[in-house]
Scaffold this motif. Structure first.
Motif, PDB file in Angstrom:
ATOM      1  N   SER A 180       0.826  -1.216   0.000  1.00  0.00           N
ATOM      2  CA  SER A 180       0.000   0.000   0.000  1.00  0.00           C
ATOM      3  C   SER A 180       0.858   1.264   0.000  1.00  0.00           C
ATOM      4  N   ASP A 181       0.243   2.342  -0.473  1.00  0.00           N
ATOM      5  CA  ASP A 181       0.921   3.643  -0.457  1.00  0.00           C
ATOM      6  C   ASP A 181       1.169   4.109   0.975  1.00  0.00           C
ATOM      7  N   ASP A 182       0.255   3.799   1.871  1.00  0.00           N
ATOM      8  CA  ASP A 182       0.441   4.177   3.279  1.00  0.00           C
ATOM      9  C   ASP A 182       1.707   3.542   3.847  1.00  0.00           C
ATOM     10  N   MET A 183       1.915   2.270   3.523  1.00  0.00           N
ATOM     11  CA  MET A 183       3.113   1.585   4.014  1.00  0.00           C
ATOM     12  C   MET A 183       4.367   2.184   3.379  1.00  0.00           C
ATOM     13  N   ARG A 184       4.299   2.474   2.073  1.00  0.00           N
ATOM     14  CA  ARG A 184       5.448   3.093   1.391  1.00  0.00           C
ATOM     15  C   ARG A 184       5.784   4.435   2.030  1.00  0.00           C
ATOM     16  N   ASN A 185       4.767   5.236   2.284  1.00  0.00           N
ATOM     17  CA  ASN A 185       4.999   6.550   2.888  1.00  0.00           C
ATOM     18  C   ASN A 185       5.585   6.427   4.289  1.00  0.00           C
ATOM     19  N   GLU A 186       5.125   5.443   5.034  1.00  0.00           N
ATOM     20  CA  GLU A 186       5.655   5.226   6.384  1.00  0.00           C
ATOM     21  C   GLU A 186       7.139   4.849   6.330  1.00  0.00           C
ATOM     22  N   VAL A 187       7.484   3.927   5.427  1.00  0.00           N
ATOM     23  CA  VAL A 187       8.879   3.515   5.289  1.00  0.00           C
ATOM     24  C   VAL A 187       9.734   4.685   4.809  1.00  0.00           C
ATOM     25  N   LYS A 188       9.216   5.436   3.840  1.00  0.00           N
ATOM     26  CA  LYS A 188       9.974   6.596   3.345  1.00  0.00           C
ATOM     27  C   LYS A 188      10.223   7.603   4.461  1.00  0.00           C
ATOM     28  N   SER A 189       9.230   7.812   5.328  1.00  0.00           N
ATOM     29  CA  SER A 189       9.409   8.784   6.410  1.00  0.00           C
ATOM     30  C   SER A 189      10.404   8.296   7.456  1.00  0.00           C
ATOM     31  N   LYS A 190      10.473   6.977   7.647  1.00  0.00           N
ATOM     32  CA  LYS A 190      11.374   6.428   8.657  1.00  0.00           C
ATOM     33  C   LYS A 190      12.771   6.150   8.124  1.00  0.00           C
ATOM     34  N   VAL A 191      12.878   5.771   6.857  1.00  0.00           N
ATOM     35  CA  VAL A 191      14.155   5.293   6.317  1.00  0.00           C
ATOM     36  C   VAL A 191      14.676   6.159   5.171  1.00  0.00           C
ATOM     37  N   GLY A 192      13.798   6.871   4.515  1.00  0.00           N
ATOM     38  CA  GLY A 192      14.183   7.642   3.330  1.00  0.00           C
ATOM     39  C   GLY A 192      15.320   8.624   3.568  1.00  0.00           C
ATOM     40  N   MET A 193      15.284   9.335   4.682  1.00  0.00           N
ATOM     41  CA  MET A 193      16.333  10.320   4.975  1.00  0.00           C
ATOM     42  C   MET A 193      17.680   9.636   5.144  1.00  0.00           C
ATOM     43  N   LYS A 194      17.700   8.491   5.790  1.00  0.00           N
ATOM     44  CA  LYS A 194      18.953   7.744   5.956  1.00  0.00           C
ATOM     45  C   LYS A 194      19.525   7.354   4.596  1.00  0.00           C
ATOM     46  N   MET A 195      18.652   6.957   3.675  1.00  0.00           N
ATOM     47  CA  MET A 195      19.114   6.565   2.339  1.00  0.00           C
ATOM     48  C   MET A 195      19.659   7.771   1.567  1.00  0.00           C
ATOM     49  N   ARG A 196      18.977   8.900   1.688  1.00  0.00           N
ATOM     50  CA  ARG A 196      19.465  10.124   1.022  1.00  0.00           C
ATOM     51  C   ARG A 196      20.805  10.550   1.604  1.00  0.00           C
ATOM     52  N   GLU A 197      20.950  10.477   2.909  1.00  0.00           N
ATOM     53  CA  GLU A 197      22.212  10.841   3.555  1.00  0.00           C
ATOM     54  C   GLU A 197      23.346   9.909   3.122  1.00  0.00           C
ATOM     55  N   LEU A 198      23.041   8.631   2.989  1.00  0.00           N
ATOM     56  CA  LEU A 198      24.037   7.668   2.533  1.00  0.00           C
ATOM     57  C   LEU A 198      24.518   8.037   1.132  1.00  0.00           C
ATOM     58  N   LYS A 199      23.590   8.322   0.245  1.00  0.00           N
ATOM     59  CA  LYS A 199      23.928   8.696  -1.136  1.00  0.00           C
ATOM     60  C   LYS A 199      24.711  10.001  -1.153  1.00  0.00           C
ATOM     61  N   MET A 200      24.306  10.962  -0.348  1.00  0.00           N
ATOM     62  CA  MET A 200      25.016  12.251  -0.294  1.00  0.00           C
ATOM     63  C   MET A 200      26.432  12.069   0.244  1.00  0.00           C
ATOM     64  N   THR A 201      26.611  11.202   1.211  1.00  0.00           N
ATOM     65  CA  THR A 201      27.941  10.930   1.751  1.00  0.00           C
ATOM     66  C   THR A 201      28.838  10.348   0.676  1.00  0.00           C
ATOM     67  N   PHE A 202      28.292   9.400  -0.099  1.00  0.00           N
ATOM     68  CA  PHE A 202      29.087   8.837  -1.194  1.00  0.00           C
ATOM     69  C   PHE A 202      29.406   9.912  -2.227  1.00  0.00           C
ATOM     70  N   ASP A 203      28.405  10.687  -2.604  1.00  0.00           N
ATOM     71  CA  ASP A 203      28.603  11.727  -3.620  1.00  0.00           C
ATOM     72  C   ASP A 203      29.616  12.784  -3.178  1.00  0.00           C
ATOM     73  N   ALA A 204      29.776  12.951  -1.865  1.00  0.00           N
ATOM     74  CA  ALA A 204      30.718  13.947  -1.341  1.00  0.00           C
ATOM     75  C   ALA A 204      32.169  13.458  -1.371  1.00  0.00           C
ATOM     76  N   LEU A 205      32.368  12.163  -1.547  1.00  0.00           N
ATOM     77  CA  LEU A 205      33.741  11.655  -1.635  1.00  0.00           C
ATOM     78  C   LEU A 205      34.387  12.192  -2.913  1.00  0.00           C
ATOM     79  N   PRO A 206      35.643  12.605  -2.819  1.00  0.00           N
ATOM     80  CA  PRO A 206      36.278  13.151  -4.021  1.00  0.00           C
ATOM     81  C   PRO A 206      36.559  12.064  -5.062  1.00  0.00           C
ATOM     82  N   GLU A 207      36.564  12.506  -6.313  1.00  0.00           N
ATOM     83  CA  GLU A 207      36.946  11.588  -7.386  1.00  0.00           C
ATOM     84  C   GLU A 207      38.405  11.222  -7.190  1.00  0.00           C
TER      85      GLU A 207
END
Length: 100
Positions: free
Chosen positions: A70-97
């Motif tokens: 359900s969309d409700d479950m997706r939204n709940e997971v996104k609210s609980k875990v989504g920020m952690k996933m974005r931060e993980l990606k941003m941390t990787f993207d911040a590593l220099p080439e």
């Protein structure tokens, strides 16, 4: 049509979340290794390993979201875990080439 019992579905969701948490933890470790090895001969390998680990956890997270019933479950997971996933990606993207 066969409908899975709620308890089975709940258990599958729990197992998927545990897998994502394990992959997330491993990816954080790999990012830390890459960060610490900047400027060394190990950076290329650590950066490559970190990229694979981050990609794996993000792919598993996206797959998990798509499989939620359900969309409700997706939204709940996104609210609980989504920020952690974005931060993980941003941390990787911040590593220099390499070579920078």
């Amino acid at each position: 049509m066969y409908i899975r019992p709620f308890s089975t579905e709940k258990k599958e969701i729990e197992l998927s979340m545990n897998k994502i948490e394990e992959l997330f933890s491993a990816a954080k470790d790999e990012l830390e290794y890459a960060d610490e090895s900047q400027g060394s001969v190990y950076y290329h390998e650590d950066l490559t390993t970190a990229e694979k680990a981050v990609s794996e956890v993000l792919s598993e997270y996206e797959r998990f979201l798509k499989e939620l019933p359900s969309d409700d479950m997706r939204n709940e997971v996104k609210s609980k875990v989504g920020m952690k996933m974005r931060e993980l990606k941003m941390t990787f993207d911040a590593l220099p080439e390499e070579g920078h």
